[in-house]
Design a protein around this motif. Structure first.
Motif, short mmCIF file in Angstrom:
data_model
loop_
_atom_site.label_atom_id
_atom_site.label_comp_id
_atom_site.label_asym_id
_atom_site.label_seq_id
_atom_site.Cartn_x
_atom_site.Cartn_y
_atom_site.Cartn_z
N PHE A 50 0.81 -1.25 -0.32
CA PHE A 50 -0.05 -0.07 0.16
C PHE A 50 0.96 1.28 -0.06
N VAL A 51 0.65 2.04 -1.03
CA VAL A 51 1.67 3.09 -1.17
C VAL A 51 0.95 4.44 -1.18
N PRO A 52 1.23 5.37 -0.14
CA PRO A 52 0.49 6.80 -0.27
C PRO A 52 1.18 7.60 -1.17
N LYS A 53 0.20 8.15 -2.28
CA LYS A 53 0.83 8.92 -3.13
C LYS A 53 -0.05 10.69 -3.10
N LYS A 54 1.09 11.46 -3.25
CA LYS A 54 0.54 13.14 -3.24
C LYS A 54 -0.16 13.36 -4.71
N ARG A 55 -1.22 13.89 -4.79
CA ARG A 55 -1.36 14.37 -5.94
C ARG A 55 -1.58 15.91 -5.80
N PRO A 56 -0.85 16.85 -6.66
CA PRO A 56 -0.89 18.26 -6.36
C PRO A 56 -2.45 19.05 -6.73
N ALA A 57 -2.47 20.09 -6.23
CA ALA A 57 -3.63 20.79 -6.74
C ALA A 57 -3.46 20.99 -8.23
N ARG A 58 -4.94 21.16 -8.91
CA ARG A 58 -4.88 21.48 -10.21
C ARG A 58 -6.18 22.06 -10.67
N ASP A 59 -6.40 22.70 -11.77
CA ASP A 59 -7.27 23.34 -12.27
C ASP A 59 -8.52 22.37 -13.06
N GLY A 60 -9.64 22.54 -12.52
CA GLY A 60 -10.50 21.55 -13.31
C GLY A 60 -11.85 22.56 -13.78
N ARG A 61 -12.95 21.96 -14.29
CA ARG A 61 -14.09 22.73 -14.72
C ARG A 61 -15.21 22.11 -13.86
N ASN A 62 -16.26 22.90 -13.47
CA ASN A 62 -17.49 22.47 -12.76
C ASN A 62 -18.23 21.92 -14.11
N PRO A 63 -18.58 20.85 -14.11
CA PRO A 63 -19.41 19.91 -15.51
C PRO A 63 -20.91 20.62 -15.49
N ALA A 64 -21.26 21.28 -14.45
CA ALA A 64 -22.54 21.93 -14.76
C ALA A 64 -22.38 23.40 -15.22
N THR A 65 -21.54 24.16 -14.90
CA THR A 65 -21.72 25.50 -15.40
C THR A 65 -20.34 25.74 -16.32
N GLY A 66 -19.30 24.74 -16.37
CA GLY A 66 -18.04 25.14 -17.14
C GLY A 66 -17.29 25.89 -16.37
N GLU A 67 -17.70 26.45 -15.14
CA GLU A 67 -16.52 27.50 -14.40
C GLU A 67 -15.40 26.71 -14.09
N VAL A 68 -14.26 27.54 -14.20
CA VAL A 68 -12.87 27.04 -13.85
C VAL A 68 -12.77 26.99 -12.40
N MET A 69 -12.25 26.01 -11.69
CA MET A 69 -12.32 25.77 -10.22
C MET A 69 -10.80 24.98 -9.89
N THR A 70 -10.35 25.19 -8.87
CA THR A 70 -9.22 24.59 -8.32
C THR A 70 -9.61 23.34 -7.36
#
Length: 91
Positions: A50-70
């Protein structure tokens, strides 16, 4: 298989009470969780890691509104099966 089914199978194969096996299984998973939360790798010989893995913050989109979010940074856990387990799964 559910946790209760696992407890029942172990209890019957080792002739132990379900209560004792449940305590043991719960303690096992609690220790794995605690070690992973500390960032430690948990290696179980013949089973896997079992290996813990860090995932950095990233930009994504709200699928309902298309708004960019972190999307905030997170730590996940991955499992790498040992060769013995891979061989068992693949015949």
């Amino acid at each position: 298989m559910t946790g209760n089914e696992l407890v029942e199978k172990i209890a019957s194969s080792l002739s132990l009470t379900k209560a004792d096996v449940k305590k043991t299984v719960d303690a096992l998973f609690a220790e794995i969780g605690d070690a992973a939360a500390k960032g430690e790798e948990i290696a179980i010989s013949g089973f896997g890691k079992f290996v813990p893995k860090k995932r950095p913050a990233r930009d994504g989109r709200n699928p309902a509104t298309g708004e960019v979010m972190t999307i905030k940074a997170a730590t996940n856990i991955s499992f790498k099966p040992a060769k013995a387990l891979k061989d068992k799964l693949n015949g």
